[in-house]
Design an enzyme around this catalytic site. Structure first.
Site, mmCIF file in Angstrom:
data_model
loop_
_atom_site.group_PDB
_atom_site.id
_atom_site.type_symbol
_atom_site.label_atom_id
_atom_site.label_comp_id
_atom_site.label_asym_id
_atom_site.label_seq_id
_atom_site.Cartn_x
_atom_site.Cartn_y
_atom_site.Cartn_z
ATOM 1 N N GLY A 199 0.833 -1.196 0.000
ATOM 2 C CA GLY A 199 0.000 0.000 0.000
ATOM 3 C C GLY A 199 0.864 1.241 0.000
ATOM 4 C CB CYS A 200 0.123 4.609 1.235
ATOM 5 S SG CYS A 200 0.901 6.210 1.474
ATOM 6 C CG PHE A 201 5.825 5.064 -0.793
ATOM 7 C CD1 PHE A 201 5.269 6.291 -0.480
ATOM 8 C CD2 PHE A 201 6.386 4.912 -2.049
ATOM 9 C CE1 PHE A 201 5.260 7.342 -1.378
ATOM 10 C CE2 PHE A 201 6.385 5.963 -2.960
ATOM 11 C CZ PHE A 201 5.816 7.170 -2.620
ATOM 12 C CG ASP A 247 -3.588 4.090 0.191
ATOM 13 O OD1 ASP A 247 -4.016 5.228 -0.063
ATOM 14 O OD2 ASP A 247 -2.883 3.829 1.174
#
Length: 172
Positions: A11-13, A90
Site C-alpha cells: 500500500g502507501c509507502f 488505497d
C-alpha cells in the site's frame, strides 16, 4: 556488520516506513517504486496505474542484528495479505501487496512464511500477497521520504484509514 536489503510493497509507502524504521539494526528505509516497466517513474506516473510499479520500501538492515525472517513477520502485521487490489483506503494496482526477493534465500523465507501464515488460520480469506524477484528500485521524490516524521498529522490521518486498526489486531 552484515548489510542486506529487503523490498516490500504494502500500500502507501508513507505508512510502510515507520514499522520497519523503528526496529533495531535498521540502517535505512527508503520509499520508492519497483516492479514496473517504465524507467525512472514519477509519483504522478505511478498513480496512473499504467507503469506496473508498486509503491514500495527498500530496507537496508544489519542481518546480524535483525533477520530477513523478522522483517517478513513485521510485513504480515502491517500489510493486509488478503487484499490483492490495494491496501486499506488505497486502491489500485500500485498499492498491491508484494514481497520482492533479492535472492533464493529471501524467496524461500518469504514463501515459507506465507505458507505458515495461510495455515495459521489468522485470516479467513486466502493469502494473495505476491512473492516476486526484485527489479530496479527507483527512489521516490524527496517529499515522500520519512513522511511520518515530516508530516505527523497527515501520517496519523492516513493510519486511520484502516491500517492502524489492522496493525493493532495483527501485532504479536
Amino acid at each position: 556488520m552484515k548489510k542486506e536489503t529487503a523490498i516490500f510493497a504494502g500500500g502507501c509507502f508513507w505508512c510502510m516506513v515507520k514499522p520497519f524504521d523503528t526496529q533495531p539494526g535498521i540502517i535505512s528505509v527508503i520509499s520508492g517504486y519497483t516492479g514496473g516497466h517504465v524507467p525512472n517513474p514519477t509519483y504522478e506516473q505511478v498513480c496512473t496505474g499504467t507503469t506496473g510499479h508498486t509503491e514500495a520500501v527498500k530496507i537496508t538492515y544489519d542481518a546480524d542484528v535483525f533477520s530477513y525472517k523478522q522483517l517478513v513477520e513485521i510485513y504480515w502485521q502491517v500489510a493486509d495479505p488478503t487484499d490483492a487490489t490495494g491496501q486499506f483506503q488505497d486502491r489500485g494496482d500500485s498499492y498491491r501487496p508484494v514481497i520482492y526477493y533479492a535472492n533464493e534465500e529471501q524467496k524461500e523465507i518469504a514463501e515459507s512464511e506465507k505458507k505458515a501464515l495461510a495455515e495459521s488460520g489468522q485470516f479467513d480469506e486466502p493469502i494473495v500477497t505476491q512473492i516476486l524477484p526484485a527489479k530496479e528500485f527507483y527512489v521516490a521524490e524527496d517529499y515522500h521520504q520519512d513522511f511520518y516524521k515530516k508530516n505527523p498529522e497527515r501520517f496519523e490521518m492516513e493510519e486511520r484509514g484502516g491500517r492502524g486498526e489492522f496493525i493493532e489486531k495483527h501485532s504479536k
